[in-house]
Scaffold this motif. Sequence first.
Motif, PDB file in Angstrom:
ATOM      1  N   LYS A   1       0.802  -1.235   0.000  1.00 58.57           N
ATOM      2  CA  LYS A   1       0.000   0.000   0.000  1.00 58.57           C
ATOM      3  C   LYS A   1       0.833   1.283   0.000  1.00 58.57           C
ATOM      4  N   PRO A   2       1.904   1.382   0.814  1.00 54.95           N
ATOM      5  CA  PRO A   2       2.627   2.661   0.871  1.00 54.95           C
ATOM      6  C   PRO A   2       3.398   2.990  -0.405  1.00 54.95           C
ATOM      7  N   ASN A   3       3.597   2.007  -1.297  1.00 55.39           N
ATOM      8  CA  ASN A   3       4.473   2.239  -2.460  1.00 55.39           C
ATOM      9  C   ASN A   3       3.707   2.563  -3.733  1.00 55.39           C
ATOM     10  N   GLN A   4       2.457   2.921  -3.606  1.00 55.87           N
ATOM     11  CA  GLN A   4       1.648   3.065  -4.817  1.00 55.87           C
ATOM     12  C   GLN A   4       1.995   4.310  -5.626  1.00 55.87           C
ATOM     13  N   THR A   5       2.068   4.123  -6.946  1.00 48.03           N
ATOM     14  CA  THR A   5       2.165   5.244  -7.878  1.00 48.03           C
ATOM     15  C   THR A   5       0.789   5.894  -7.907  1.00 48.03           C
ATOM     16  N   LYS A   6       0.697   7.203  -7.655  1.00 43.55           N
ATOM     17  CA  LYS A   6      -0.624   7.846  -7.663  1.00 43.55           C
ATOM     18  C   LYS A   6      -0.925   8.432  -9.038  1.00 43.55           C
ATOM     19  N   PHE A   7       0.101   9.013  -9.662  1.00 44.09           N
ATOM     20  CA  PHE A   7      -0.031   9.452 -11.059  1.00 44.09           C
ATOM     21  C   PHE A   7       1.374   9.612 -11.609  1.00 44.09           C
ATOM     22  N   TYR A   8       1.473   9.793 -12.932  1.00 43.94           N
ATOM     23  CA  TYR A   8       2.775   9.967 -13.567  1.00 43.94           C
ATOM     24  C   TYR A   8       3.056  11.454 -13.697  1.00 43.94           C
ATOM     25  N   LYS A   9       4.295  11.841 -13.366  1.00 42.68           N
ATOM     26  CA  LYS A   9       4.631  13.268 -13.437  1.00 42.68           C
ATOM     27  C   LYS A   9       4.793  13.683 -14.898  1.00 42.68           C
ATOM     28  N   LEU A  10       4.060  14.726 -15.240  1.00 38.77           N
ATOM     29  CA  LEU A  10       4.051  15.199 -16.624  1.00 38.77           C
ATOM     30  C   LEU A  10       5.455  15.604 -17.075  1.00 38.77           C
TER      31      LEU A  10
ATOM     32  N   GLY B   1      -8.582   7.187 -46.450  1.00 42.25           N
ATOM     33  CA  GLY B   1      -7.289   6.588 -46.832  1.00 42.25           C
ATOM     34  C   GLY B   1      -6.142   7.074 -45.965  1.00 42.25           C
ATOM     35  N   ASP B   2      -6.397   8.089 -45.116  1.00 42.16           N
ATOM     36  CA  ASP B   2      -5.347   8.528 -44.187  1.00 42.16           C
ATOM     37  C   ASP B   2      -5.179   7.506 -43.074  1.00 42.16           C
ATOM     38  N   LYS B   3      -4.003   7.567 -42.491  1.00 43.71           N
ATOM     39  CA  LYS B   3      -3.742   6.788 -41.284  1.00 43.71           C
ATOM     40  C   LYS B   3      -3.580   7.817 -40.171  1.00 43.71           C
ATOM     41  N   VAL B   4      -4.575   7.863 -39.293  1.00 41.72           N
ATOM     42  CA  VAL B   4      -4.623   8.941 -38.306  1.00 41.72           C
ATOM     43  C   VAL B   4      -4.184   8.410 -36.937  1.00 41.72           C
ATOM     44  N   TYR B   5      -3.128   8.998 -36.408  1.00 39.91           N
ATOM     45  CA  TYR B   5      -2.632   8.617 -35.075  1.00 39.91           C
ATOM     46  C   TYR B   5      -3.181   9.603 -34.055  1.00 39.91           C
ATOM     47  N   PHE B   6      -3.953   9.119 -33.114  1.00 37.70           N
ATOM     48  CA  PHE B   6      -4.357   9.933 -31.964  1.00 37.70           C
ATOM     49  C   PHE B   6      -3.332   9.694 -30.855  1.00 37.70           C
ATOM     50  N   HIS B   7      -2.477  10.696 -30.599  1.00 33.87           N
ATOM     51  CA  HIS B   7      -1.516  10.597 -29.484  1.00 33.87           C
ATOM     52  C   HIS B   7      -2.088  11.463 -28.371  1.00 33.87           C
ATOM     53  N   ILE B   8      -2.561  10.860 -27.329  1.00 36.92           N
ATOM     54  CA  ILE B   8      -3.293  11.637 -26.334  1.00 36.92           C
ATOM     55  C   ILE B   8      -2.552  11.655 -25.001  1.00 36.92           C
ATOM     56  N   THR B   9      -2.326  12.852 -24.518  1.00 35.24           N
ATOM     57  CA  THR B   9      -1.673  13.006 -23.215  1.00 35.24           C
ATOM     58  C   THR B   9      -2.706  13.510 -22.219  1.00 35.24           C
ATOM     59  N   ASN B  10      -2.793  12.827 -21.092  1.00 36.02           N
ATOM     60  CA  ASN B  10      -3.688  13.258 -20.019  1.00 36.02           C
ATOM     61  C   ASN B  10      -2.923  14.243 -19.130  1.00 36.02           C
TER      62      ASN B  10
ATOM     63  N   MET C   1      -3.878   7.334 -17.905  1.00 34.73           N
ATOM     64  CA  MET C   1      -3.691   7.777 -16.522  1.00 34.73           C
ATOM     65  C   MET C   1      -3.108   9.192 -16.519  1.00 34.73           C
ATOM     66  N   PRO C   2      -3.306   9.937 -15.432  1.00 38.07           N
ATOM     67  CA  PRO C   2      -2.748  11.294 -15.353  1.00 38.07           C
ATOM     68  C   PRO C   2      -1.246  11.296 -15.647  1.00 38.07           C
ATOM     69  N   GLY C   3      -0.835  12.168 -16.569  1.00 28.22           N
ATOM     70  CA  GLY C   3       0.588  12.290 -16.908  1.00 28.22           C
ATOM     71  C   GLY C   3       1.052  11.327 -17.982  1.00 28.22           C
ATOM     72  N   GLN C   4       0.137  10.473 -18.470  1.00 29.13           N
ATOM     73  CA  GLN C   4       0.521   9.433 -19.417  1.00 29.13           C
ATOM     74  C   GLN C   4       0.121   9.820 -20.848  1.00 29.13           C
ATOM     75  N   THR C   5       0.829   9.243 -21.833  1.00 27.09           N
ATOM     76  CA  THR C   5       0.474   9.414 -23.244  1.00 27.09           C
ATOM     77  C   THR C   5       0.161   8.052 -23.845  1.00 27.09           C
ATOM     78  N   GLU C   6      -0.937   7.966 -24.568  1.00 24.93           N
ATOM     79  CA  GLU C   6      -1.276   6.728 -25.283  1.00 24.93           C
ATOM     80  C   GLU C   6      -1.757   7.054 -26.695  1.00 24.93           C
ATOM     81  N   THR C   7      -1.677   6.038 -27.558  1.00 25.85           N
ATOM     82  CA  THR C   7      -1.926   6.240 -28.990  1.00 25.85           C
ATOM     83  C   THR C   7      -2.816   5.155 -29.571  1.00 25.85           C
ATOM     84  N   PHE C   8      -3.790   5.565 -30.402  1.00 26.84           N
ATOM     85  CA  PHE C   8      -4.409   4.562 -31.265  1.00 26.84           C
ATOM     86  C   PHE C   8      -4.452   5.074 -32.698  1.00 26.84           C
ATOM     87  N   ILE C   9      -4.610   4.126 -33.601  1.00 27.89           N
ATOM     88  CA  ILE C   9      -4.632   4.469 -35.032  1.00 27.89           C
ATOM     89  C   ILE C   9      -6.054   4.325 -35.536  1.00 27.89           C
TER      90      ILE C   9
END
Length: 653
Positions: free
Chosen positions: A511-520, A566-575, A599-607
């Motif tokens: 419990k004490p070692n939990q990551t609460k969010f990622y630092k931007l 016909g485009d390939k669209v990358y959504f790179h999303i940062t919270n 998650m807060p501070g994280q970046t994820e991508t879908f096509i």
Amino acid sequence: MKIKMHILFKAFVIAALFVITSCGQSGNQSGALSSNMAERSFVPPGEHDEFYAFISGGYSGQLSVYGLPSGRLFRVVPVFSVDAEKGYGFNEETKPMLNTSFGPVPWDDAHHPDLSQTNGKVDGRWCFINGNNTPRIARISLSSFETEEIIEIPNSAGNHSSSFVTENTEYVVAGTRFSVPVPQRDIPIDEYKGNFKGALTFLSVDQESGEMDLAFQVMMPGFNFDLAHPGRKKSHGWMFFSTYNTEEANSLLEVNASQNDKDYIAAINWKKAEELIASGQFETMETEYAHNIYSESTHMATTTMKKEVKILDPSKYPGLVYFLPTPKSPHGCDVDPSGEYIIGSGKLAAALTAHSFTKMLDAIENEKFDGEAYGIPVLNYDDVVAGVVQGAGLGPLHTEFDAKGNAYTTFFISSEVVKWKLGTWEVLDRQPTYYSVGHLMIPGGNSQEPFGKYLVAMNKITKDRYLPTGPELAHSAQLYDISGDKMELILDFPTIGEPHYAAGAPADLIKPNQTKFYKLEENMHPYATKTEKDARVEREGNEVHIYMTTIRSHFAPDNIEGIKVGDKVYFHITNLEQDYDVPHGVGMIGANTSELLIMPGQTETFIWEPRKEGVWPFYCTDFCSALHQEMQGYVRVSAKGADVPLKWSLDGE
Ligand code: RUQ
Ligand code: CUA
């Protein structure tokens, strides 16, 4: 003749089962819960459980996290299988986690979680678990509860005697269940005997990062290797593996692998193996396996294909491996907290066998061998056996321990947990399980210091325990209070997939070692967007990269035009959130993938590859604020050759 043996064996099982059910199961066996029992598993609203339990998801390929004693499910950690709920295996960042030498494999059969240890005690850093089908070992961080690493095991097939951890997390082992041609090649199946090999793999673990490395493989004869446990205290430096099919049958194993009166527990001296490796006494073999690592700073996984493995042939190195004869197709192979006793659970035996580590060393020293198998010395059963637990039950599978010198064994056929005393071998108590129990778990089980308060039994058959849900029923786990002399059943709870082994640890350790969010500011993702003003859209030919941000309760940008069929669209999303428990999700109409859950501070991508002209919405999938329902946007898609200029905006800006 063979068929007759088969019938005879079945008759034996049925007869023995009858004996057990008619004379066994004495003592308190009321299945009903008194209110007092209910209180013992009740965790009042707002309060926390005393233990974490990490339960294998079996054929779901995942790891589930429960609280004990409440049996509440907290999280399913995606490991070997894609998980649309979390985007795992669907987003571009985590796809490489599922790479193997067979290409991306989106599923596995997860069996045996085990926890990292320091000085023989569970330390709360990592949980390891094996993928059985396409041999892999995963490491899960107990700070982020994310899968951080998956390493494929070459020369292996049915990675079952895995992923057990040594006293200081020096190694995680991975033993093959099926022996196979090594290297793999096209040969007739009936040339199995003498030609197939069983690889036992030792993965070293970096104590800082947790990163695994394939240190070496011990190339064993073509038996089936079932389960394993490390030595501890006096037997630290050894690893014990149960074997079956020492007959080396390649067909109708239910008969042909049940011929020998005894199979073996293989004792591997891994300290000796380390010396051999350090002094260059090994062979290098060409092979191919994937090593996938997820980085918390780039929020991305990468795959490295590895090409070589160090091999130790035990027939060439005296002192590396010994065989301890063990009746009869042993399944579980469990070492007690003192490290003295190695328990073999002969699935087809009516008794449990406990070997003595001290006697084993003595027999080795005096070279009291009873022949050899493929150049590996076989010890004499009578020289190594410490004791036998008679009349305990039928179909023993697995044993765990408390800190008071007691052992607890599950019996599949007689559906019960039996408590017995180490050293005197007397049966102390038995309680029925509902029904046909496989594994059991006591928190701290595979360590010097079990927390012997609760026992979780994981059952294979559910039948009438829950409200029925069509032909497929949830598996049933059962919680026993083992703090007193008699075990008491206090709770039933359903599990995800088919649970095999589990691991547990006190909540205070994790419990004490939990990551609460990622630092931007620490986000090193190459497509991260750290402020709203950096949000933008860039075109490179037919590839479009959207650098998008989320914060309660909007996307930036939320209007995008100039995208073409016909485009390939990358959504790179940062919270952009920097707060605990504020993920945002995103789903796009027609995208051939899952949502992202960021998650807060994280970046994820879908096509997204738009196929049709129009104006297409996307929205936040996670109810993040009172204005969550307003968190949405549009993408305008024009025809292939259209000259609509690329533009993006938020509130017209
Ligand atoms: S094995 S009971 Cu992997 Cu026993 Cu499941
Ligand atoms: Cu963000 Cu809902």
